[in-house]
Scaffold this active site. Structure first.
Site, PDB file in Angstrom:
ATOM      1  N   HIS A  19      55.137  11.747  16.269  1.00 57.36           N
ATOM      2  CA  HIS A  19      55.234  11.645  14.815  1.00 57.36           C
ATOM      3  C   HIS A  19      56.592  11.035  14.466  1.00 57.36           C
ATOM      4  CE1 HIS A  19      52.032  14.937  13.989  1.00 57.36           C
ATOM      5  NE2 HIS A  19      51.504  13.731  13.924  1.00 57.36           N
ATOM      6  N   GLY A  66      49.359   5.025  14.775  1.00 50.49           N
ATOM      7  CA  GLY A  66      48.497   6.201  14.625  1.00 50.49           C
ATOM      8  C   GLY A  66      47.681   6.225  13.346  1.00 50.49           C
ATOM      9  N   ASP A  71      45.524   6.670  16.992  1.00 52.31           N
ATOM     10  CA  ASP A  71      45.130   7.980  17.532  1.00 52.31           C
ATOM     11  C   ASP A  71      43.669   7.943  17.970  1.00 52.31           C
ATOM     12  OD1 ASP A  71      47.657   9.110  16.991  1.00 52.31           O
ATOM     13  OD2 ASP A  71      47.049   9.646  14.958  1.00 52.31           O
ATOM     14  N   ASP A  91      55.115  16.907  15.004  1.00 55.35           N
ATOM     15  CA  ASP A  91      55.911  17.672  14.054  1.00 55.35           C
ATOM     16  C   ASP A  91      55.006  18.680  13.357  1.00 55.35           C
ATOM     17  OD1 ASP A  91      57.466  18.688  12.025  1.00 55.35           O
ATOM     18  OD2 ASP A  91      58.049  16.739  11.212  1.00 55.35           O
ATOM     19  N   HIS A  98      47.371  11.259   8.457  1.00 55.34           N
ATOM     20  CA  HIS A  98      46.298  11.095   9.441  1.00 55.34           C
ATOM     21  C   HIS A  98      46.104  12.360  10.288  1.00 55.34           C
ATOM     22  CE1 HIS A  98      49.946  10.102  11.589  1.00 55.34           C
ATOM     23  NE2 HIS A  98      49.309  10.117  12.732  1.00 55.34           N
ATOM     24  N   ASP A 101      42.962  12.700  12.245  1.00 53.84           N
ATOM     25  CA  ASP A 101      42.933  11.891  13.467  1.00 53.84           C
ATOM     26  C   ASP A 101      43.679  12.589  14.597  1.00 53.84           C
ATOM     27  OD1 ASP A 101      41.611   9.951  11.991  1.00 53.84           O
ATOM     28  OD2 ASP A 101      43.441   8.808  11.590  1.00 53.84           O
ATOM     29  N   ARG A 107      41.481  17.423  20.101  1.00 51.62           N
ATOM     30  CA  ARG A 107      40.170  17.953  20.464  1.00 51.62           C
ATOM     31  C   ARG A 107      39.593  17.194  21.649  1.00 51.62           C
ATOM     32  NH1 ARG A 107      35.267  16.391  20.049  1.00 51.62           N
ATOM     33  NH2 ARG A 107      33.563  17.873  20.083  1.00 51.62           N
TER      34      ARG A 107
END
Length: 152
Positions: A19, A66, A71, A91, A98, A101, A107
């Protein structure tokens, strides 16, 4: 779900993500571990990848930024078994536009059972693990079996 074994070679494909507020930390970490990272194939989301390449001189495949789909690109590469390790300095104190995302990326990394480091300390542990530079087998979903069951 049934699983199968995926072989991960000694030369890993490593995704580096940070981030905005963590980019400098990832750059410093990468510089500290440049010798360990050099033999591996490195990917990163857009801005992070360009900054890392410029600052470290490492060969990094920079994807899209991202928030612009990077991402999701990494998630696709994980699902295609092209990413072996995810190092994501994120962060937790600031929401990003996003965030869905990012959640999807985490996941899919979990679904495909790849090692994930989410901060400098966990990245240090991962990089210093005895298995880091070895060929290993990991349990992953048996997609062929999954598809066969769904089509039966």
């Amino acid at each position: 779900m049934k699983t199968t074994i995926r072989k991960i070679s000694a030369r890993k494909s490593i995704a580096l993500v940070a981030h905005d507020s963590c980019k400098q930390s990832l750059i410093q970490w990468t510089l500290q571990h440049k010798a360990s990272l050099t033999p591996h194939t490195l990917y990163a989301t857009g801005t992070t990848g360009h900054l890392l390449a410029r600052e470290s001189g490492l060969n990094i495949q920079a994807l899209l930024s991202g928030p612009m789909g990077g991402d999701q690109q990494l998630g696709g590469l994980i699902a295609e078994k092209k990413i072996d390790i995810l190092i994501f300095f994120w962060d937790p104190m600031n929401a990003a536009p996003h965030d869905p995302d990012v959640k999807a990326l985490m996941r899919i990394a979990t679904v495909w059972n790849i090692p994930v480091a989410i901060n400098e300390t966990s990245a240090n542990f991962l990089l210093s693990a005895a298995l880091f530079d070895q060929e290993i087998g990991i349990n992953v979903p048996d997609y062929d079996g999954y598809l066969a069951e769904r089509l039966a």
